[in-house]
Enzyme design. Structure first.
Site, PDB file in Angstrom:
ATOM      1  N   PRO A 225       0.839  -1.206   0.000  1.00  0.00           N
ATOM      2  CG  PRO A 225      -0.738  -1.562   1.668  1.00  0.00           C
ATOM      3  CD  PRO A 225       0.579  -2.068   1.173  1.00  0.00           C
ATOM      4  CE  LYS A 226       2.771   7.528  -3.203  1.00  0.00           C
ATOM      5  NZ  LYS A 226       2.489   8.462  -2.091  1.00  0.00           N
ATOM      6  CE1 TYR A 227      -0.421   1.337   4.911  1.00  0.00           C
ATOM      7  CE2 TYR A 227       1.863   1.013   4.262  1.00  0.00           C
ATOM      8  CZ  TYR A 227       0.656   0.499   4.689  1.00  0.00           C
ATOM      9  OH  TYR A 227       0.521  -0.852   4.873  1.00  0.00           O
TER      10      TYR A 227
ATOM     11  N   GLY B 164      -2.889   4.677  -3.312  1.00  0.00           N
ATOM     12  CA  GLY B 164      -2.351   3.856  -4.390  1.00  0.00           C
ATOM     13  C   GLY B 164      -1.497   2.732  -3.845  1.00  0.00           C
TER      14      GLY B 164
END
Length: 669
Positions: free
Chosen positions: A33-35, A192
């Site tokens: 996951p793009k945090y 994203g």
């Protein structure tokens, strides 16, 4: 005794991801996951030997090296507790995120009450936060950054085992297939994903294509240059005026007036008044905004938006929050997956005057019938057809995308083609269909396309001569995907200015082996004092060029390349060969020096290639060759951002001192 760090952790900067196309079903990648939080480098130190009862020491820093420890005491306390009894220091990379009511990571906006404080006060009401680790950099006496990601992740999981809770977490990771994770990202409105090559080493402070952002919504960091007056019941201000740095200074890219909670309006208003200025910081401001209020460039914010407009403005931007982890001058227009066609390419310090206009024309023609006329600089024109035709089926890239590629790289590729006869390998039905070669220029040509009679072993015939934007785009209209120039110019057809050694590997040989051989070729050239310049072929190989003295004939250049290639093959017989017969090569890389014969060609630097991933022949620094890259890092989707970042590396070949042809005589002594 205090623990000894291999490197001062306060000076370590995180590795950064690039934006670009990447498969979501690649066995070479892991997907995370793009945090949407604050990047943090976290140092955890064991207590001194004499005070083992003392809690471990925890410190963490933002991407810019700002100490964030006192802003997030609950994270420091949680890490100190779970690592109680630690024997060796650890350095982690991860993200500080805000949590929603269900304990899930949420948007950056919820960290707003923390990023402008230096220390949390007792009794202060706080948003719930967590630290999510996703990489291990130093493990005791071992710097694991030199290890591949797959090994670093295994060590991280081992270090974190039994230590996880609501505040201390490890990122999810899907190896080999990110499609399920992407579906969750869309369903839960994540920012994203990040796709990371499993063999990637950790390059501190570097932005690398080994890690790719896969954004689901477009976001842009912007500099705040002013504000407009509020209307109706709105308090404080109406909208923030936004900009990014480009040619000449701060370029206005629009304004944002939505996404502000009431408390955020007041907070931003306080900062705006403190930074107010009497003059506009923008290079140009639309006339309708002339009565706006200005601030000195010192505040940045993050916005999400739908797309860039044709005039370079953000469409439907929404405010996400202020940023305190960026330097103002570093805020430039970010590349967006699938939208690279909108990006201008510039040579360093020089504005590309016509790129935006041509891209707009191509977009308009393709959006219509696909047929039309391009208005080129200096009054020239070119009829173009079938811009919507698919040329790269896997990526759904069109003939129009080929045009856009050559518009974007024109300033860099034209010097490499200038004055050289071109051989056109045409793909009128796309890269999956059979191509054909065209040496002879057509009888009927657009006015302005340069043609000259060129003699070769097959007789004399007219060739298209490279070097002009018109000729470049004319060959694209003919579906000549790559640009294949002679090694000599029309003015000196028997003389060359460089030789090339083509490293041609067998199928499925790891690209690292090709790079290793490229270094051996460089080292051999160094022993005879010759400069060497490397580029990817755009496919699976590497081309190494050596500048030649003025007046060097083809036969002399060919002999020079043959001697160097032969010596490298003799010294590294298990890796390289000069055997022309494919069956005799085995798993060795063919050092092809025969391309230096008169009339032979190689794909030019910055040429697009007819492979599934739309590769581009791209110059490399020797540091990049040593560190390792993938040919799939350099594509039509990524070349614009690379040129913006590093400029035209091939200019070094044109400026370099020529090799001494007599130096190869040492091999006969």
């Amino acid at each position: 005794m205090n623990p000894v760090w291999l490197e001062d952790p306060a000076g370590v900067r995180p590795m950064l991801a690039s934006i670009g196309e990447v498969s979501l079903a690649s066995k070479l990648h892991a997907y995370e996951p793009k945090y949407d939080g604050i990047r943090a480098i976290v140092a955890i130190e064991p207590a001194p030997q004499a005070r083992r009862a003392t809690p471990v020491r925890v410190r963490f820093w933002s991407r810019q090296g700002n100490d964030k420890t006192r802003q997030f005491p609950e994270i420091a306390e949680a890490l100190s507790a779970v690592f109680s009894g630690l024997k060796q220091p650890l350095l982690l990379d991860g993200e500080i995120v805000a949590l929603d009511a269900k304990g899930h990571p949420t948007s950056f906006l919820h960290l707003q009450n923390r990023i402008h404080v230096s220390e949390v006060q007792a009794g202060q009401r706080l948003t719930s936060v967590a630290f999510i680790a996703f990489d291990l950099l130093i493990d005791g006496a071992t710097d694991v950054r030199t290890m591949p990601l797959v090994d670093r992740r295994a060590r991280l999981d081992k270090v974190m085992r039994g230590r996880l809770n609501a505040t201390v977490r490890v990122s999810e990771q899907a190896v080999g297939d990110g499609r399920t994770l992407q579906a969750r990202a869309r369903a839960d409105n994540w920012e994203g994903l990040v796709a990371k090559r499993l063999d990637s080493r950790y390059l501190s402070g570097k932005r690398t294509p080994d890690w790719r952002k896969v954004k689901l919504v477009r976001q842009q960091t912007c500099v705040i240059g002013g504000w407009t007056d509020p209307k109706g019941s709105r308090q404080h201000f109406g909208a923030l005026l936004l900009g990014v740095y480009g040619d000449g200074g701060l370029q206005h890219v629009g304004q944002v007036g939505t996404g502000f909670p009431a408390s955020e309006l007041e907070h931003v208003w306080t900062l705006l008044r403190a930074a107010s200025a009497t003059t506009s910081p923008f290079v140009e401001v639309p006339r309708e905004l002339a009565r706006s209020h200005w601030v000195k460039p010192g505040l940045a914010c993050e916005v999400k938006f739908t797309e860039w407009t044709l005039d370079g403005k953000l469409r439907h931007p929404t405010y996400l929050g202020l940023r305190d982890d960026v330097k103002m001058k570093s805020v430039t227009k970010e590349a967006q997956p699938g939208a690279e066609r909108r990006q201008d390419v510039r040579r360093p310090g020089r504005k590309t005057r016509h790129a935006t206009t041509l891209l707009d024309q191509l977009d308009a023609i393709q959006a219509g019938s696909g047929n039309g006329r391009l208005a080129l600089p200096d009054g020239e024109g070119l009829d173009v057809t079938n811009l919507g035709k698919i040329f790269w089926p896997v990526l759904k890239l069109t003939k129009g995308d080929l045009f856009r590629h050559y518009v974007r790289v024109a300033d860099a590729i034209l010097p490499a083609l200038a004055g050289r006869p071109l051989v056109m390998k045409r793909y009128p039905n796309g890269v999956d269909a059979k191509p054909f070669y065209q040496h002879r220029a057509a009888d009927s040509l657009p006015t302005g396309v340069r043609v000259a009679m060129v003699s070769s072993a097959d007789g004399e015939r007219p060739h298209v001569i490279g070097g002009s934007l018109l000729s470049l785009l004319y060959t694209a209209q003919l579906a000549a995907i790559s640009q294949d120039p002679w090694f000599s110019t029309i003015d000196t057809l028997d003389g060359i200015d460089a030789i090339a050694i083509d490293l041609d590997p067998p199928d499925d040989l790891p690209f690292r082996r090709v790079l290793d051989l490229a270094l051996h070729v460089r080292d051999e050239l160094e022993t005879i004092g010759a400069p060497a310049f490397a580029k990817t072929s755009g496919s699976r190989g590497v081309h190494i060029y050596v500048p030649m003295p003025s007046g060097t004939r083809y036969d002399a250049g060919l002999l020079y390349a043959q001697i160097v290639a032969t010596m490298v093959a003799r010294k590294h017989p298990k890796l390289a060969t000069v055997e022309r017969a494919t069956a005799a090569r085995g798993r060795r890389i063919y050092l092809d020096y025969m391309q230096n014969m008169r009339g032979k060609t190689l794909a030019s630097v910055y040429s697009a290639r007819a492979n599934t991933w739309a590769g581009v022949s791209t110059p490399l620094t020797w540091k990049e060759v040593e560190a390792g890259v993938s040919p799939r890092d350099f594509t039509m989707a990524t070349i614009g951002a690379r040129l913006e970042s590093v400029g035209d590396l091939w200019e070094g070949l044109r400026r370099a001192k020529a090799a001494d042809l007599r130096a190869v005589a040492k091999y006969s002594s």
